[in-house]
Design a protein around this motif. Sequence first.
Motif, PDB file in Angstrom:
ATOM      1  N   PRO A 136      35.563  64.041 -14.090  1.00 18.23           N
ATOM      2  CA  PRO A 136      35.103  63.853 -15.744  1.00 18.23           C
ATOM      3  C   PRO A 136      36.085  63.155 -16.582  1.00 18.23           C
ATOM      4  CG  PRO A 136      35.290  66.295 -15.217  1.00 18.23           C
ATOM      5  CD  PRO A 136      35.376  65.259 -13.875  1.00 18.23           C
ATOM      6  N   PHE A 137      37.528  63.756 -16.201  1.00 16.81           N
ATOM      7  CA  PHE A 137      38.699  63.260 -16.918  1.00 16.81           C
ATOM      8  C   PHE A 137      38.605  61.771 -16.872  1.00 16.81           C
ATOM      9  CE2 PHE A 137      43.170  61.805 -17.142  1.00 16.81           C
ATOM     10  CZ  PHE A 137      43.319  62.175 -18.304  1.00 16.81           C
ATOM     11  N   GLN A 138      38.643  61.197 -15.443  1.00 21.12           N
ATOM     12  CA  GLN A 138      38.637  59.658 -15.214  1.00 21.12           C
ATOM     13  C   GLN A 138      37.604  59.014 -15.947  1.00 21.12           C
ATOM     14  OE1 GLN A 138      41.839  59.674 -14.239  1.00 21.12           O
ATOM     15  NE2 GLN A 138      41.224  57.562 -13.320  1.00 21.12           N
ATOM     16  N   VAL A 139      36.473  59.648 -16.215  1.00 19.49           N
ATOM     17  CA  VAL A 139      35.367  58.728 -16.622  1.00 19.49           C
ATOM     18  C   VAL A 139      35.604  58.600 -18.371  1.00 19.49           C
ATOM     19  CG1 VAL A 139      32.849  58.955 -17.330  1.00 19.49           C
ATOM     20  CG2 VAL A 139      33.692  59.399 -15.085  1.00 19.49           C
ATOM     21  N   TRP A 140      36.076  59.659 -18.667  1.00 11.72           N
ATOM     22  CA  TRP A 140      36.367  59.486 -20.337  1.00 11.72           C
ATOM     23  C   TRP A 140      37.610  58.915 -20.536  1.00 11.72           C
ATOM     24  CZ3 TRP A 140      32.960  60.182 -23.747  1.00 11.72           C
ATOM     25  CH2 TRP A 140      32.020  60.978 -23.732  1.00 11.72           C
ATOM     26  N   ASP A 141      38.647  58.674 -19.684  1.00 14.01           N
ATOM     27  CA  ASP A 141      39.861  58.071 -19.829  1.00 14.01           C
ATOM     28  C   ASP A 141      39.597  56.664 -19.660  1.00 14.01           C
ATOM     29  OD1 ASP A 141      42.686  58.129 -20.076  1.00 14.01           O
ATOM     30  OD2 ASP A 141      42.796  57.527 -17.877  1.00 14.01           O
TER      31      ASP A 141
END
Length: 437
Positions: free
Chosen positions: A70-75
């Motif tokens: 989830p962090f990489q998607v939003w990042d």
Amino acid sequence: MSMEASSSEIILEEWNGSSSTKLSRTATITASPSLRIQRSGGRFTHVWRRLLQAFVPEGFPSSVTPDYVPFQVWDLLQGLSTYIRTMLSTQALLSAIGVGEKSATVIGATFQWFLRDLTGMLGGILFTFYQGSNLDSNAKMWRLVADLMNDLGMLMDLVSPLFPSAFVLVVCLGSLSRSFTGVASGATRAALTQHFALQSNAADISAKEGSQETVATMIGMALGMVLARITMGHALAIWFSFLSLTLFHMYANYKAVRCLALNSLNAERSSILLEHFMKNGLVLSPEKVSRMEHVLPMWTTSWSSKSAKQMHMQVHFGARVSSFNHLELMDLLHSAGSHYKKAKYLLVEKKGIVSAILHKDSTAADALQSFFHALVMASLTEKSKSVHLESQSWMDKEYGVFIQKLRSSGWKTERLLSHSIIWKANWICGPLDSKID
């Protein structure tokens, strides 16, 4: 027996995959009655798997923490919006410098660009000097601040054509703002990469993140060029596009940071954990604490939580001995000879603020213990008059259990993430008639 071995069928299987849970059979080889190779899966599946290996860490998903995806998607989404806006701001900056105008000189444009870059370099050095040691302890907050400063820098570039007389000042301020972004973003990214790495694979995670960023950059630049072409000469459309993408960028950054469930101990997370443990005897998980901690600077939320002052705000960690007055020094000397004879730290309480002084030979474990002890004392300042005795009693009975429960809940208890402690002390307890030769 040799006849039985030679007549039995031997099957050899080929499996592909970097994780034991993600293996897939690609071929089956049999030797009876003759050598036969039977391949499994299509060529497209194999090519897709190889392509995916360039963008995800080896052993994914078991080699990274659950909050990685989830962090990489939003990042990546916030990065995409940044690259699109970069084309708009760069277009405005180049037009302000004079690209395409006959009156513009090469040496003039070069000098302006040089001043812009020089300001950014100096700003990065100054920011590292003043805040470099705090980036680890507040990685979430500084991640948001870094992107906010980047937004401000882009805004400066976009408005620079509107102020031709102050152009150099505006672009230098924008470069200064972005220099903070470079330092803070790089440092916090390193801290987050260490958090994601479950199998000592920080280098692999960093490399794969570089591949992801490259793809996002190429897509963002292409979309940005299209948007810059469409909005060229239409100021209203440029500003609407820029502000819309900036709002999305800020939202995506906030969502990315909120996805993180860091298991390291900093001042605020330690305060939340200890306060809950003292009330219920239970230790919260990193996921629950991540939903409770602040990700914005404290001054932005103080107006809405004036009554809920957290314990860590009452602790002055790494205090300087010479900063105390005469009465406080007397209390400090008394504590060194009574309450903290065996400890590698001293605690002094005044008007609800607990100051922690570390011994010059203190270890990371001593620093962690001193901070938790200071938090316990801070929680007792309004309930008891003998805060030294009661806090020490709590530490003797509960601290070992508390640390053990932290470890079993997945918290890292090796050290406390805090600002750099540059002031320490040394104290020697002995009989009054002892002499020093």
